[in-house]
Design an enzyme around this catalytic site. Sequence first.
Site, short mmCIF file in Angstrom:
data_model
loop_
_atom_site.label_atom_id
_atom_site.label_comp_id
_atom_site.label_asym_id
_atom_site.label_seq_id
_atom_site.Cartn_x
_atom_site.Cartn_y
_atom_site.Cartn_z
N CYS A 81 60.52 54.75 31.26
CA CYS A 81 61.95 54.83 31.57
C CYS A 81 62.77 54.32 30.37
O CYS A 81 62.49 53.25 29.83
CB CYS A 81 62.27 54.00 32.81
SG CYS A 81 64.02 54.10 33.28
N CYS A 85 66.61 47.71 32.00
CA CYS A 85 66.75 46.74 33.10
C CYS A 85 65.81 45.57 32.84
O CYS A 85 64.60 45.74 32.71
CB CYS A 85 66.42 47.40 34.44
SG CYS A 85 67.34 48.92 34.75
N CYS A 88 62.40 45.06 34.77
CA CYS A 88 61.55 46.21 35.11
C CYS A 88 60.38 46.40 34.14
O CYS A 88 60.57 46.59 32.93
CB CYS A 88 62.38 47.48 35.14
SG CYS A 88 61.43 48.90 35.70
N CYS A 125 58.73 56.40 50.96
CA CYS A 125 59.67 56.38 49.84
C CYS A 125 58.95 56.72 48.54
O CYS A 125 57.86 56.21 48.28
CB CYS A 125 60.32 55.00 49.72
SG CYS A 125 61.07 54.42 51.26
N CYS A 216 70.43 54.36 50.95
CA CYS A 216 69.61 53.15 50.87
C CYS A 216 70.04 52.44 49.59
O CYS A 216 69.85 52.96 48.50
CB CYS A 216 68.13 53.51 50.83
SG CYS A 216 67.02 52.09 50.64
N ARG A 288 66.01 45.30 54.66
CA ARG A 288 64.58 45.37 54.34
C ARG A 288 64.15 44.26 53.39
O ARG A 288 64.75 44.05 52.33
CB ARG A 288 64.23 46.72 53.72
CG ARG A 288 62.75 46.87 53.33
CD ARG A 288 62.42 48.26 52.84
NE ARG A 288 62.79 49.24 53.83
CZ ARG A 288 63.78 50.11 53.67
NH1 ARG A 288 64.47 50.13 52.54
NH2 ARG A 288 64.08 50.95 54.62
#
Length: 347
Positions: A81, A85, A88, A125, A216, A288
């Site tokens: 990616c 971030c 991450c 998911c 979400c 969640r």
Amino acid sequence: MTTEHTVDPSTTHPLHFHACLDTHPERPAAGQRVWSVEAVLALLELPFSDLMFQAQTVHRAHFDPNLVELATLLSVKTGGCPEDCGYCPQSVHFDTGVEASKLMGVNAVHSAALAAKAAGATRFCMGAAWRAPKDRDIEAVAELVKTVKATGLEACATLGMLADGHAETLRDAGLDYYNHNLDSAPDFYGDIITTRDYQDRLDTLARVRHAGISVCCGCIVGLGESRLQRAGLIAELANLSPYPESVPINHLVKVAGTPLADQPDLDPLEFVRTIAVARITMPMARVRLSAGRQSMSDAVQALCFVAGANSIFYGDKLLTTPNPQGNDDLALLARLGLKAGQPVARP
């Protein structure tokens, strides 16, 4: 309930709120109120027992308090990616040992979905480490959505920023939820991520809403933010119009090689407070417990359920980070007298 609270102006930062441009046509009226940062902070600073009582009262008013949703999260395209971030391990900017992979095929995803269903999950998911998928990527994921839906599971995807038309393609394939977290408060966001801005995230959420897909959207706590900034984050989520149907609350998983690998631990009770305030401010959402449960004791998780959490990510891995074993989760739910199922909100 009215709580008086005085905030020292010298410690505050201006927070800018952005509302999605439309509402979900199938969402029941929830009497949604607008939450100021000060009001959310006042909740976070309540005596713990008072906060838990208020959260449990709200939870029982809208849900069966003993029902917990089991959702499974699979990385269908890992690593590589271009985002930076700071938490991450899939970012190309950090050396974490995560290798980039191609998008999984239909057969592999179908097998994983069947295994998740057999283990008790009701939502499946799929996560892909893209900054912004191309048209061909969306078409490929649409085929994965169709194969998940064929198993009878709810389908959710998190693919990064969506362009015009992408959400509609996913909707037509049967996607039930799209995940795109805000991660942090607006005034703390730039300390964690520099490759996109806050409005980019809000724009994707607006596209998802306009397409008629349920949202979400949650956050990560323990990034080094202040309690005031946690209040700003929850206010931002609760003031989305409407607020998300599903709110994943992640606890930072510290991964070697990322900038936040040495971040000091968050007080576990602060995490519980965050769950409670999410429940109070977003009463009809599924809240969640997401990443970070591996480091939580059974007692802390139990407090989170009392605070209003009614969904967990279930399975031994969340994308690239560890998660409690499924049998351990089922054993904990049994000890607490909780049942696995799909919580349905009562207006």
